[in-house]
Design an enzyme around this catalytic site. Structure first.
Site, PDB file in Angstrom:
ATOM      1  CB  VAL A  10      -0.946   0.010   1.221  1.00  0.00           C
ATOM      2  CG1 VAL A  10      -1.662   1.355   1.332  1.00  0.00           C
ATOM      3  CG2 VAL A  10      -1.971  -1.112   1.107  1.00  0.00           C
ATOM      4  CE  LYS A  11       4.730   6.117   2.458  1.00  0.00           C
ATOM      5  NZ  LYS A  11       5.790   6.170   3.447  1.00  0.00           N
ATOM      6  CB  ILE A  12       5.460   0.418  -2.522  1.00  0.00           C
ATOM      7  CG1 ILE A  12       6.584   0.074  -1.530  1.00  0.00           C
ATOM      8  CG2 ILE A  12       6.012   0.460  -3.944  1.00  0.00           C
ATOM      9  CD1 ILE A  12       7.703   1.094  -1.480  1.00  0.00           C
TER      10      ILE A  12
END
Length: 298
Positions: free
Chosen positions: A171-173
């Site tokens: 998700v963060k990437i």
């Protein structure tokens, strides 16, 4: 929020803001940083300073904010790391942006050592975090998340649990891939308007007042207008996240044509000497390609 002793490992720009917010909330925080001088503003707020990473293990919960996957592995599994110390924390919460593979490696080592591990990368630069505009995505055991959720909400109004494993890493990437793509779109249309005789300030003021306006575009457009690339997140770090994201795309067999192009433009910016500058410096690459005179604006 239950009362725990808190350790904080890594007090760079982001870590200092986040640990400072915990101190402001009344939490008992002990900090460690490789460069000890970076802990001084936190000591002024009431933090204690650990003499080593291993000393942080005496705390119930240790938050980690480091720059890269290798750093996370080093401060947890390495000699003198949190998981090799005589006293180990009950929970490690890693707020760094690292690969899912590195996170899974540390999670497995933590479980073997009897330590719970939560991955909790944060979205937002230090200014946005300080303004209360950050978001945190978390994954790991739900019961452990429930125990640390109150501390995470001190640092970000939005805290999302994404699953029991490494889901939050992807998700963060994906989030950071989108940051790069939005920034590249912004610099392209700004350069086009500017080449046609419209000032950057006028154009971005219009965009920010339109349906397309956002907190992110407002912050980046100010940097582009002034050509002020004081780093909130530099091109070298964004390239690292693009490497991770495109690697995940290859593994999952997902075509990423826009991300691949932006990856090369980030590399071009680095080649032009903007490695340590904010990624708003993508404007410099676009402006030079468009033959624009490079000047600042109020």
């Amino acid at each position: 929020m239950s009362k725990h002793s808190i350790g904080w490992l890594g007090t760079g720009n982001m870590g200092a803001v986040m640990s400072g917010m915990l101190l402001d909330s009344g939490a008992d925080v002990t900090v460690w940083n490789r460069t000890v001088s970076k802990t001084e503003p936190l000591v002024a707020k009431g933090a204690k300073v650990a003499g080593s990473v291993a000393e942080l293990g005496a705390n119930d919960i240790v938050f980690v904010m480091v720059s890269a996957s290798a750093d996370l592995i080093a401060v947890t599994k390495g000699e003198g790391g949190l998981l090799t110390a005589e006293r180990r924390p009950k929970i490690i919460v890693d707020c760094s942006t690292v690969s899912a593979e590195a996170s899974a490696e540390v999670r497995a080592a933590a479980e073997e050592a009897g330590v719970a591990f939560i991955a909790s990368p944060i979205s937002g630069n230090p200014h946005m975090v300080a303004e209360g505009r950050a978001a945190i995505v978390t994954s790991g055991p739900k019961a452990t998340f429930d125990e640390v959720e109150g501390y995470l909400k001190v640092m970000a109004p939005t805290v999302v649990w994404a699953g029991p494993g490494e889901e939050c890493r992807l998700v963060k990437i994906c989030h950071n891939l989108l940051l790069g793509m939005i920034t590249q779109a912004l610099v392209e249309v700004t350069a086009l308007a500017e080449k046609g005789g419209v000032t950057r300030a006028a154009f971005t003021s219009f965009i920010n007042g339109s349906v397309l306006g956002s907190t992110f575009i407002n912050h980046k457009s100010r940097a582009i207008v002034a050509r002020d690339y004081t780093p909130t997140f530099n091109n070298k770090m964004l390239r690292k996240d693009y490497d991770l994201g495109l690697g995940a795309a290859r593994t999952l067999e997902v075509p990423m044509p826009l991300s691949s192009m932006v990856h090369q433009l980030i590399q071009t910016a680095i080649g032009h000497g903007f490695a340590e500058e904010d990624y708003a410096a993508l404007y410099e690459v676009e402006a030079r390609a468009a033959g624009l005179p490079l000047r600042g604006e109020e």
